[in-house]
Every structure is written in C-alpha cells, then in structure tokens.
Design an enzyme around this catalytic site. Sequence first.
Site, PDB file in Angstrom:
ATOM      1  N   ASP A 290       0.821  -1.212   0.000  1.00  0.00           N
ATOM      2  CA  ASP A 290       0.000   0.000   0.000  1.00  0.00           C
ATOM      3  C   ASP A 290       0.852   1.258   0.000  1.00  0.00           C
ATOM      4  O   ASP A 290       0.433   2.300  -0.524  1.00  0.00           O
ATOM      5  CB  ASP A 290      -0.924   0.000   1.224  1.00  0.00           C
ATOM      6  N   GLY A 291       2.046   1.195   0.600  1.00  0.00           N
ATOM      7  CA  GLY A 291       2.927   2.364   0.592  1.00  0.00           C
ATOM      8  C   GLY A 291       3.337   2.762  -0.810  1.00  0.00           C
ATOM      9  O   GLY A 291       3.489   3.963  -1.103  1.00  0.00           O
TER      10      GLY A 291
END
Length: 527
Positions: A290-291
């Site tokens: 997700d980063g």
Amino acid sequence: MSPRQEFGSVSSPPYENGTSDSLSLSCSEKEVQEVLQQPLQGIDENLVEFSEAMRTVAKALRHVVEGKASAQAEAAEWKRKFELEKSRNLQLERKALSVGNHGCDLLNMRIEKSTNQPEEYSPADPENRKNGHCCGANGICNHEVLRNGELSSDSESINKRMLKKASFKLSWNSEGTNGNQYKHDVVSFDRGNISMTERSSKQIFLKWESEPQTVLVLTKPNSTSVRLLCCELVRWLNEQKKLNVYVEPRVRTELLDESSSFNFVQTWKDNEEVILLHTKVDLVVTLGGDGTVLWAASMFKGPVPPVVPFSMGSLGFMTPFYSEQYKESLDSVLQGPISITLRHRLQCHVIRDSAKHEYDTEEPILVLNEVTIDRGISSYLTNLECYCDNTFVTCVQGDGLILSTTSGSTAYSLAAGGSMVHPQVPGILFTPICPHSLSFRPLILPEHVTLRVQVPFNSRGPAWVSFDGKDRKQLAPGDALICSMAPWPVPTACQVDSTCDFLRSIHEGLHWNLRKTQSFDGPSFGN
C-alpha cells in the site's frame, strides 16, 4: 501578582466539552493604580503574559465582528429570497384565480377519466410535460392527484374526498437553477414519495476508447524480488505489448546496471516533468504494498491515470493483484473493460496566523489515506478547535486527531478506534487519538464538507501535522488546517469488483473475525 490576575479574567478560559465561557473585562481605577505602583521586579514576564492575553481578546473580538458581518449579509440574502418568493406566490395566486373555472373543468374531466379508465398518473408522460406537469430536462418535479378509491354520484362529495398533493421540484445546485441534476432513473417518484439510488453504490467500469500507449512502472525500493520482477515486467511490456515504459530515475539506473538493453526505458529529470506526467502516461503499474500506491498517488497533483497495483508488500488493502499472474492480469486490463475503485483524496491547506487572508496559504497537499494532527514530543494534551463548514464541532483534548478518507479507514484511523469503511462510501472519517473524554466517539462526515482544525491562542504548546505519514509541519497557536475532498480521485483497478476486493483484503490482511467454529456437542433436536 501578575497583571492578568489584577485585571480579573482577561484571557479566555480553557474549553470544556466543546464550549467556552464569555470573556469578562472588569477593572477599576484603583486596581490600575495598584498595578502601576508595584515594583518593576518580574515586570518583563508579566508584560509578556499580559500581551498574550490582550492578543487573545483582540482575536476574539475580531471573530465576533466578522461573525456579525457574516450574519447580517446572510440575513439580507434570506430577506431578498423571501421577497422574491412572496412576489412569485402572489403572481401564482392571481393566475390561479383567472383560470379557476377552466381548472375546475379539467379536474372534472380527470375524475371521469379515472372512473372509466383507472390509470396511474405518470409525470414522465409527454402529454403531461406539454401541459406543464413535469419539468422534464429543467428539473425533477411531481404533480400527483391522490384518490381514495371511492366514487360517488355527488360531485361535491367527490371534490371533498379528492386530495391533491403539492407539486415540487428537486435541484442539485446552490441557487435552485437548472444544471447538475440527477436524471429520472436516479431519483424516482411514487405518488410524490422520493426514492433515490446512490451512484456510489454501483460498480464503476473503465473501457478504453483507444489502446494504451505508455505505462509508468513504480516499485518499492530496497527489495531484490521487486527488482527482479521489474526487469522481467519492463521487458515484457516493451517487447510483447509494444508499450512505452516510464520508470523513476533510480529504477532506470538499476535497470541499466543490470543490462544495457534497457536503454529504451524513459524517465524524467526534474519536478516540472513530473507535474506533466499525467499528460503522457495512460496506465500506472505499482510493484509493492500500500505504501507504493500512496507514493504513486503523491506523484500526481492533479488527475491520476488508472493504477494497477500488484501485491509485493506486507499489507495489501489496495493491492488486489498477484505478482505471479502479472501477464494475465495486465492482458485483461489492457484489453478492458475493467472494474475500478475511485479512491477519493483529501486536499489540505495550512493557513498561518501571519497570513493576511485565507488565500495566503502554503502549497496544497493531497493525501490518499489520512492527515494526522498530534502533540509531537510535547507532554501537554493537544488543544484543537474543529469546525465543519464554519459550524463549531468540538474541541479536541487528547493526543491528537485523524481526518481520514474511506480508503484510509483500515490504516491509522482503525488503530485509533475508527470503523472500517468501504472505499466507495463518500465520507470523511473524524477520529480522535486517545481523547481525554469517554464520550468522544469517532464520526463519519459527508464528503462535501470543509473541515477546519485550528490551534487556539491559549494552547499550551504547538501541534504537528503529517500527511500520509510524511511532510510533517508544525502548527503554532493561531495556525489552522483546512481539509476538503479533492476533485481528483485515484482510480485503482479491481481484481473482481470493489466490494469483493475490499472484503478479501480485510479477511487476508487483518484476519477479520477469525475464530474457531463452535463445536456441536449438544442434543439433537431433529429426533
């Protein structure tokens, strides 16, 4: 004794439960003389404290004057609207009196028609629109005559039992004029009762009108597996799909170190080219967690191309695609149509107290997950005044506050006690961090509001604000943070659909509601 103590309650007392006591200024000539006759020992500290108190009073008085002017302007606007509505009603009454006899004849004709052919009145009927019974393209309205189902030979008793429902018109803009309206298939009527189908509840599909030409590949740094997959993916996109490939300068250097055959890969040199990247790129592919998706969203300050996120990280709430199946997945995406999730972002402005007006702000920052206001290294509780569309919400006293999108509901907001929300639900999460109040529960506000979080002048210390965990800034007393929904969402491709991907992510990522099934060892009720 300090001048603040001599002059009674000069500074505004601390907020309690979201309210503030009114300022009281009481002093006498005798008290002034006593202050002037005191020795000069410690006068510097007293003057500083007194000046801060006077600044708070001046700020409060200025807010009162501004509020009064705003209230007067609003009252004048409502008065003008009232006069227009009054004159309009008078014209309608005069028109109704002039055609009253003709209207009665039409009403009797409708009664006879309903007796012979009982049909429902349809406002969408072309004949009714011609007679002025439906707004058609100019709005959504309803003219409905309700009947009690009983008929009588006495026309007077029929007229008494006839109930004519008031007509109305729906509009989706501030002044009630035409434009920005939902169609009849979105908002429907049944005998004057409104039923509505939210657009956000429907799955959104993306269909290519022309074939994609350019792909941007973004990767998680310092990962050997990601680097190897990136080499294989970039070569496949160029040789098999004949696509132009963009990567970051760091990734291009790594690819050229791997082999000189990657000289076809393109990149950028400065931030000016990054700003125009959305005009060149048709599709974004992310390799990471997700980063990496957050990093991809932060690169685009305006419109964002569709993002295809492959899961190669520790968390995957926004990465539904498996990296082992990248060829099949990208073939399906490039061919289209594909299901997408529009992930809304927050647009944040920091307004300093030294600014001359609200437009004198710093560069806006877009966040996909959340913006966090906390106390930093200070040992004092944060003191934050929160407003929603200029309406006071509450005063936050605790470790801080989280303003989150629904996509970020499974991040910091969830750890602070907020709810998990479907990413297509239009809303802003208002989640306190360790509030010093048992009744302070999280809120979900509509997405169209504007939130303002301000550090009051009587705060014991500054606050700190971070945007998706980055770009940390200090908020001094008097500074404010303005947050509203950005007009440019992040479209992410779905493996199946938005709901299926969301539920799978919380099951696999959080092991949501995972427990052993209750064993059955009781009596059998079938016998």
